[in-house]
Design a protein around this motif. Structure first.
Motif, PDB file in Angstrom:
ATOM      1  N   THR A   1     -17.045  86.341  68.102  1.00  0.00           N
ATOM      2  CA  THR A   1     -15.672  87.126  67.629  1.00  0.00           C
ATOM      3  C   THR A   1     -15.894  86.866  66.239  1.00  0.00           C
ATOM      4  N   TYR A   2     -16.813  86.412  65.472  1.00  0.00           N
ATOM      5  CA  TYR A   2     -17.013  86.401  64.156  1.00  0.00           C
ATOM      6  C   TYR A   2     -17.505  87.559  63.323  1.00  0.00           C
ATOM      7  N   PRO A   3     -16.820  88.216  62.384  1.00  0.00           N
ATOM      8  CA  PRO A   3     -15.548  87.523  61.763  1.00  0.00           C
ATOM      9  C   PRO A   3     -14.305  88.134  61.931  1.00  0.00           C
ATOM     10  N   LEU A   4     -14.073  88.522  63.179  1.00  0.00           N
ATOM     11  CA  LEU A   4     -12.919  88.979  63.732  1.00  0.00           C
ATOM     12  C   LEU A   4     -11.789  88.078  63.751  1.00  0.00           C
ATOM     13  N   PHE A   5     -12.367  86.552  64.229  1.00  0.00           N
ATOM     14  CA  PHE A   5     -11.335  85.710  64.401  1.00  0.00           C
ATOM     15  C   PHE A   5     -10.758  85.224  63.065  1.00  0.00           C
ATOM     16  N   PRO A   6     -11.584  84.741  61.954  1.00  0.00           N
ATOM     17  CA  PRO A   6     -10.993  84.479  60.690  1.00  0.00           C
ATOM     18  C   PRO A   6      -9.962  85.442  60.200  1.00  0.00           C
ATOM     19  N   ILE A   7     -10.414  86.758  60.462  1.00  0.00           N
ATOM     20  CA  ILE A   7      -9.402  87.759  59.767  1.00  0.00           C
ATOM     21  C   ILE A   7      -8.255  87.733  60.398  1.00  0.00           C
ATOM     22  N   ALA A   8      -8.375  87.690  62.077  1.00  0.00           N
ATOM     23  CA  ALA A   8      -7.064  87.753  62.636  1.00  0.00           C
ATOM     24  C   ALA A   8      -6.178  86.482  62.471  1.00  0.00           C
ATOM     25  N   SER A   9      -6.925  85.241  62.376  1.00  0.00           N
ATOM     26  CA  SER A   9      -6.076  84.141  62.215  1.00  0.00           C
ATOM     27  C   SER A   9      -5.375  83.990  60.792  1.00  0.00           C
ATOM     28  N   PHE A  10      -6.082  84.686  59.819  1.00  0.00           N
ATOM     29  CA  PHE A  10      -5.419  84.634  58.338  1.00  0.00           C
ATOM     30  C   PHE A  10      -4.058  85.547  58.560  1.00  0.00           C
ATOM     31  N   LEU A  11      -4.450  86.720  58.865  1.00  0.00           N
ATOM     32  CA  LEU A  11      -3.433  87.673  59.130  1.00  0.00           C
ATOM     33  C   LEU A  11      -2.186  86.991  60.191  1.00  0.00           C
ATOM     34  N   SER A  12      -2.494  86.249  61.047  1.00  0.00           N
ATOM     35  CA  SER A  12      -1.401  85.740  61.830  1.00  0.00           C
ATOM     36  C   SER A  12      -0.835  84.739  61.031  1.00  0.00           C
ATOM     37  N   PHE A  13      -1.313  83.819  60.183  1.00  0.00           N
ATOM     38  CA  PHE A  13      -0.735  82.867  59.320  1.00  0.00           C
ATOM     39  C   PHE A  13       0.333  83.737  58.592  1.00  0.00           C
ATOM     40  N   LEU A  14       0.044  84.906  57.921  1.00  0.00           N
ATOM     41  CA  LEU A  14       0.815  85.621  57.071  1.00  0.00           C
ATOM     42  C   LEU A  14       2.061  86.247  58.005  1.00  0.00           C
ATOM     43  N   LEU A  15       1.817  86.719  58.950  1.00  0.00           N
ATOM     44  CA  LEU A  15       2.664  87.447  59.797  1.00  0.00           C
ATOM     45  C   LEU A  15       3.695  86.577  60.466  1.00  0.00           C
ATOM     46  N   ALA A  16       3.180  85.190  60.626  1.00  0.00           N
ATOM     47  CA  ALA A  16       4.209  84.230  61.268  1.00  0.00           C
ATOM     48  C   ALA A  16       5.297  84.103  60.218  1.00  0.00           C
ATOM     49  N   LEU A  17       4.995  84.007  59.040  1.00  0.00           N
ATOM     50  CA  LEU A  17       6.078  83.615  57.711  1.00  0.00           C
ATOM     51  C   LEU A  17       6.853  84.614  57.528  1.00  0.00           C
ATOM     52  N   VAL A  18       6.521  85.840  57.834  1.00  0.00           N
ATOM     53  CA  VAL A  18       7.267  87.171  57.264  1.00  0.00           C
ATOM     54  C   VAL A  18       9.086  86.836  57.730  1.00  0.00           C
ATOM     55  N   PRO A  19       8.950  86.947  58.885  1.00  0.00           N
ATOM     56  CA  PRO A  19      10.631  86.830  59.277  1.00  0.00           C
ATOM     57  C   PRO A  19      11.132  85.598  59.159  1.00  0.00           C
ATOM     58  N   LEU A  20      10.785  84.434  58.721  1.00  0.00           N
ATOM     59  CA  LEU A  20      11.107  83.171  58.446  1.00  0.00           C
ATOM     60  C   LEU A  20      12.403  82.968  57.648  1.00  0.00           C
ATOM     61  N   PRO A  21      12.662  83.600  56.348  1.00  0.00           N
ATOM     62  CA  PRO A  21      13.715  83.497  55.598  1.00  0.00           C
ATOM     63  C   PRO A  21      15.227  84.094  56.419  1.00  0.00           C
ATOM     64  N   TRP A  22      15.091  85.012  57.093  1.00  0.00           N
ATOM     65  CA  TRP A  22      16.249  85.578  57.672  1.00  0.00           C
ATOM     66  C   TRP A  22      16.634  84.842  58.918  1.00  0.00           C
ATOM     67  N   HIS A  23      15.583  84.436  59.692  1.00  0.00           N
ATOM     68  CA  HIS A  23      15.944  83.546  60.666  1.00  0.00           C
ATOM     69  C   HIS A  23      16.403  82.048  60.394  1.00  0.00           C
ATOM     70  N   ALA A  24      15.975  81.656  59.088  1.00  0.00           N
ATOM     71  CA  ALA A  24      16.380  80.217  58.738  1.00  0.00           C
ATOM     72  C   ALA A  24      18.100  80.381  58.339  1.00  0.00           C
ATOM     73  N   GLN A  25      18.370  81.599  57.723  1.00  0.00           N
ATOM     74  CA  GLN A  25      19.833  81.808  57.361  1.00  0.00           C
ATOM     75  C   GLN A  25      20.649  82.006  58.513  1.00  0.00           C
ATOM     76  N   ALA A  26      20.055  82.488  59.383  1.00  0.00           N
ATOM     77  CA  ALA A  26      20.958  82.593  60.977  1.00  0.00           C
ATOM     78  C   ALA A  26      21.019  81.321  61.610  1.00  0.00           C
ATOM     79  N   TRP A  27      20.473  80.336  61.112  1.00  0.00           N
ATOM     80  CA  TRP A  27      20.383  78.865  61.861  1.00  0.00           C
ATOM     81  C   TRP A  27      19.482  78.919  63.188  1.00  0.00           C
TER      82      TRP A  27
END
Length: 336
Positions: free
Chosen positions: A7-33
């Motif tokens: 799966t190389y280099p698919l996995f490192p690319i996918a894991s880094f994108l996943s790291f970014l995508l996981a944090l995108v909705p964090l601010p407004w979910h934190a505001q909603a408790w």
């Protein structure tokens, strides 16, 4: 360096994108408790960042250039393996409580109590698991070629109640909450929309998306936890736990496994690949459910214009609308 990872280099690319995508909705979910949802995003982001770094450093080799990093990374594996199902449990529990709640509204004190319980589950359980892992940690850590740092779990009977049983147990409890939620939804489906919005301020759309997220994660976490236990019990099964000294004899050693060796066992290879691809899947699933919702698009527009304003670009002011009372009543007949 020759990598045996198909799966190389698919996995490192996918894991880094996943790291970014996981944090995108964090601010407004934190505001909603939404503490359980935030814990899910944080654990998923931590898992993907850890996997991304390891997949680059240990591509095609089993060297040990960063032992301190491996100490941290291996413990993060333990924390993530419990943190994600614990966060899903928080989400499932919150959904059930909101639907089964008899009160008409949640006070600020109620929200604080729910957040405190979520933190105890989503953070407390993984931390306890990481501490207890030391009891059945046979040596410092393992290094798997193409995978990187990996925790050492001495296959003794004590390993099952202290660590291996936790993830499937959390998934099983989440499954019970999900079944109860579906039952409550069926019994109260007529007043569902009013009940959800009045008790929590949560939209029906967000509630249903969280239900989908919890159910899909349970479908993957429960079988994976059972698979890991089954692999450990194959053959002669676990050894009896004799003593602390026996388990930790030669603790400082680091075991290294070339890809040709650890991939010899197909079931072990499947469990390793599922373990590292599951956080990637969780991140993409979460973003697919919440990254394109109306609340997300609204926050994207705010972020865009905030950045654009730095360069002197401002949104075009909305044209004033005429009062409804001044609009022609028979406009549909006047316009040809």
């Amino acid at each position: 360096m020759v990598s045996h990872d198909p799966t190389y280099p698919l996995f490192p690319i996918a894991s880094f994108l996943s790291f970014l995508l996981a944090l995108v909705p964090l601010p407004w979910h934190a505001q909603a408790w939404n503490s359980g949802t935030c814990a899910f995003m944080i654990w998923t982001a931590v898992a993907n960042l850890n996997l991304f770094v390891n997949s680059l450093i240990w591509k095609g080799n089993v060297r040990n250039p960063a032992p301190v990093w491996c100490d941290i990374s291996a413990k993060l594996y333990i924390g993530v393996s419990l943190g994600i199902p614990a966060a899903v449990l928080c989400i499932s529990r919150r959904l059930y409580c909101l639907l089964a709640l008899q009160a008409t509204s949640l006070t600020r004190a109620d929200k604080r109590k729910m957040v405190a319980i979520d933190i105890c589950i989503a953070i407390g359980i993984p931390v306890i698991g990481m501490v207890l892992h030391y009891v059945i940690q046979g040596h410092r850590f393992n290094i798997l070629e193409d995978i990187g740092c990996y925790p050492s779990v001495y296959n003794v009977t004590l390993a099952y109640p202290l660590y291996l049983m936790w993830a499937p147990l959390l998934a099983l409890v989440s499954l019970v909450y999900s079944v109860l939620t579906l039952r409550s939804f069926y019994l109260r489906r007529v007043q569902f929309a009013q009940l959800v919005s009045s008790t929590s301020g949560m939209s029906v759309s967000r509630y249903l998306r969280l239900m989908v997220l919890a159910c899909v994660d349970i479908m993957f976490n429960l079988p994976l936890g059972i698979l890991v236990i089954w692999i450990g019990g194959r053959g002669m099964g676990p050894d009896p736990w004799l003593s602390w000294e026996d388990t930790h004899y030669g603790f400082s050693r680091v075991d290294k496994f070339p890809a040709k060796l650890w991939r010899l066992d197909p079931m072990y290879e499947v469990s390793i690949e599922l373990t590292r691809w599951l956080p990637v899947f969780c991140s993409f699933l979460f973003f697919a459910l919440f990254g394109f919702a109306e609340e997300a698009r609204k926050n994207y527009r705010k972020a865009f214009w905030r950045v654009a304003s730095v360069f002197g670009i401002k949104p075009r002011p909305a044209s004033p609308k005429a009062p409804k009372s001044l609009l022609p009543r028979y406009a549909i007949c006047i316009i040809p």
